[in-house]
Design an enzyme around this catalytic site. Structure first.
Site, mmCIF file in Angstrom:
data_model
loop_
_atom_site.group_PDB
_atom_site.id
_atom_site.type_symbol
_atom_site.label_atom_id
_atom_site.label_comp_id
_atom_site.label_asym_id
_atom_site.label_seq_id
_atom_site.Cartn_x
_atom_site.Cartn_y
_atom_site.Cartn_z
ATOM 1 N N ALA A 188 0.835 -1.207 0.000
ATOM 2 C CA ALA A 188 0.000 0.000 0.000
ATOM 3 C C ALA A 188 0.866 1.253 0.000
ATOM 4 O O ALA A 188 1.938 1.259 0.608
ATOM 5 C CB ALA A 188 -0.920 -0.004 1.220
ATOM 6 N N ASP B 233 0.726 -10.496 7.908
ATOM 7 C CA ASP B 233 1.836 -9.767 8.495
ATOM 8 C C ASP B 233 3.068 -10.109 7.658
ATOM 9 O O ASP B 233 3.389 -11.284 7.467
ATOM 10 C CB ASP B 233 2.033 -10.209 9.950
ATOM 11 C CG ASP B 233 3.125 -9.438 10.668
ATOM 12 O OD1 ASP B 233 2.962 -9.188 11.867
ATOM 13 O OD2 ASP B 233 4.159 -9.105 10.049
ATOM 14 N N LYS C 92 4.159 1.324 -6.455
ATOM 15 C CA LYS C 92 5.218 0.474 -6.997
ATOM 16 C C LYS C 92 4.637 -0.779 -7.654
ATOM 17 O O LYS C 92 5.203 -1.291 -8.621
ATOM 18 C CB LYS C 92 6.225 0.132 -5.909
ATOM 19 C CG LYS C 92 7.061 1.347 -5.470
ATOM 20 C CD LYS C 92 8.073 0.993 -4.406
ATOM 21 C CE LYS C 92 8.940 2.208 -4.081
ATOM 22 N NZ LYS C 92 8.167 3.315 -3.488
ATOM 23 N N CYS D 297 11.901 5.589 2.221
ATOM 24 C CA CYS D 297 11.894 6.991 1.803
ATOM 25 C C CYS D 297 12.384 7.882 2.927
ATOM 26 O O CYS D 297 11.806 8.934 3.213
ATOM 27 C CB CYS D 297 10.505 7.415 1.306
ATOM 28 S SG CYS D 297 9.166 7.085 2.461
ATOM 29 N N GLU E 164 -0.630 -6.311 2.270
ATOM 30 C CA GLU E 164 -0.891 -5.191 3.171
ATOM 31 C C GLU E 164 -1.781 -5.674 4.312
ATOM 32 O O GLU E 164 -2.963 -5.978 4.101
ATOM 33 C CB GLU E 164 -1.579 -4.045 2.424
ATOM 34 C CG GLU E 164 -1.921 -2.861 3.308
ATOM 35 C CD GLU E 164 -0.739 -2.369 4.133
ATOM 36 O OE1 GLU E 164 -0.865 -2.340 5.376
ATOM 37 O OE2 GLU E 164 0.305 -2.035 3.532
#
Length: 459
Positions: A249, A301, A253, A372, A270
């Site tokens: 999520a 998970d 990508k 990021c 997700e």
């Protein structure tokens, strides 16, 4: 209603299966008529509103969180040396951030491409070796001869552990911007859907208007930070491979992977229900019905995949939850304090996710780890820990493959420099060189932050 029907088995390997359904006819969207895709002339007339959009956005002023900025100053001035001052200036000036427009190969995009070019957006067909990363001969990778910034900011109330979503990931039921009429398109014929990754960039921080999510219609483009495409390029997905997007999520990508190739299976994982719904809407907005049968949405998970799906995949992408620098700088003071308290726990989670990915990939397969954030604790330190604990893990050098051909467009540095020292281009084959690449936002090259590392599981 989403065209994805989701079902779950109650087990440790529970899947949320995305089952292709017949797309409903386009609804009338309230009292508005449904327009056909306007020709280039109509798009050009509407695109004039982009300049006004930029001017209005530049008048908005956003306040940074003092505690988060202080933490970043203390850490990144040591880790990045002289690069931090200029990176700091970019991160504190959202009006300088540039945006990429990734075209959707499953929709009719010729008119959009003409409008982008007429407004000063440009592409770079990377004949410098990067296009070979896609592996499929008809493919071309397009970035731009200019630069841009990471997937745009999360909303202020987003979770403290976050990934930067693109503008398209907001998936509003309608859009206030009509610069392009927001007309979503039916898919073109399959013969025109050859894998091709195209991203347009503007030399200035011009933000192309987002398209609203409309069930049953495909979007023509996805707004993003072009640095977020680099992990997908490093993954080198080929047609017919089994691919796992472990932390998928909001789905940018995953969409990029499907632009590059036609895998036999793309599993988008997700565990969070809200974010999983976000992901499903993204996939619905960009993938043609003929390709949704290749896509599964899992609710596991991510740390459990190494056991439940051991050795299953050819390629695994771990775009890990991280201390998203762009978002965190603009959270409220109370939220910032909470995020900083939780920050120390992130490397342990990231390490577990990366180790799970290495177990889920087949011997000889590849894992790409990305974040990021600029933080070395969440980037090279995580990779080092996994390499020390997993003898089957072998890091691969991305400098010649990605950094060299793209150094004109992105500011790269390698992982784990001496603290307080200015960045120095590494020697080929050095250990720190192989830990990964870091894209640092700089004036005129506002992409990033983005870290990527590629690890192969030994046979």
């Amino acid at each position: 209603m989403s065209t994805y029907l989701i079902s779950m088995r109650q087990s440790s390997s529970a899947w949320r299966s995305v089952i292709p359904q017949k797309r409903p006819p386009s609804p009338p969207w309230g009292s508005r008529a449904v327009h056909r895709h306007p020709g280039p002339e109509g798009l050009l007339r509407r695109a004039g509103a982009l300049e006004n959009q930029v001017a209005k956005r530049c008048r908005k002023v956003r306040s940074s969180c003092p505690s988060v900025l202080s933490c970043f100053d203390q850490q990144y001035s040591q880790e990045l040396g002289d690069l931090w001052a200029s990176a700091r200036a970019v991160l504190l000036d959202p009006n300088s951030w540039q945006y990429g427009v990734m075209l959707n190969r499953f929709s009719a995009v010729n008119g959009v491409a003409q409008v982008l070019q007429s407004q000063g957006f440009s592409t770079l067909l990377l004949g410098t070796g990067v296009s070979k990363l896609l592996g499929n001969s008809p493919s071309t990778v397009s970035l731009s001869k200019y630069q841009a910034g990471k997937d745009s900011l999360l909303p202020p109330d987003s979770d403290f552990i976050s990934k930067c979503p693109p503008d398209d990931s907001r998936l509003q039921p309608d859009s206030t911007s009509h610069a392009l009429g927001q007309d979503l398109q039916p898919e073109p014929s399959l013969s025109s859907c050859r894998p091709t990754l195209q991203c347009y960039i503007h030399p200035r921080p011009l933000r192309f208007p987002s398209q609203a999510h409309r069930p049953g219609q495909l979007k023509q483009y996805y707004l993003l930070n072009a640095a977020s495409l680099l992990p997908v390029l490093a993954l080198k997905v080929r047609d017919g491979e089994k691919v796992l997007d472990l932390c998928s999520a909001p789905g940018g990508k995953a969409v990029a992977i499907m632009q590059c190739a036609t895998p036999a299976l793309l599993c988008c994982n997700e565990p969070d229900p809200h974010r999983r719904d976000w992901l499903a809407k993204t996939l619905e907005s960009f993938l043609s019905p003929s390709h949704t049968s290749r896509v599964l949405v899992s609710a596991q998970d991510g740390r459990s995949f190494g056991k439940s799906e051991a050795g299953t995949y050819d390629k695994v992408l771990v775009d890990a939850p991280c201390s998203n620098d762009r978002s965190w700088l603009y959270c409220g003071n109370q939220q910032g304090e909470q995020r900083l308290k939780e920050r120390a726990r992130l490397p342990a989670l990231q390490t577990q996710l990366l180790k799970s990915a290495l177990s889920a990939v087949r011997p000889g397969g590849v894992v790409v780890y990305s974040t990021c954030t600029l933080s070395s604790f969440e980037n090279c330190a995580v990779v080092e820990t996994v390499l020390n604990e997993c003898p089957e893990a072998e890091p691969e050098d991305l400098w010649e493959e990605i950094a060299v051909p793209l150094s004109t467009y992105f500011t790269f540095r390698t992982a784990h420099p001496a603290r307080g020292q200015p960045p120095v281009p590494p020697l080929n084959g050095s250990y720190h060189h192989r830990l990964g690449l870091l894209v640092v936002p700089q004036p005129g090259k506002t992409w990033g932050p983005m870290f990527l590392s590629r690890i192969r599981r030994r046979r």
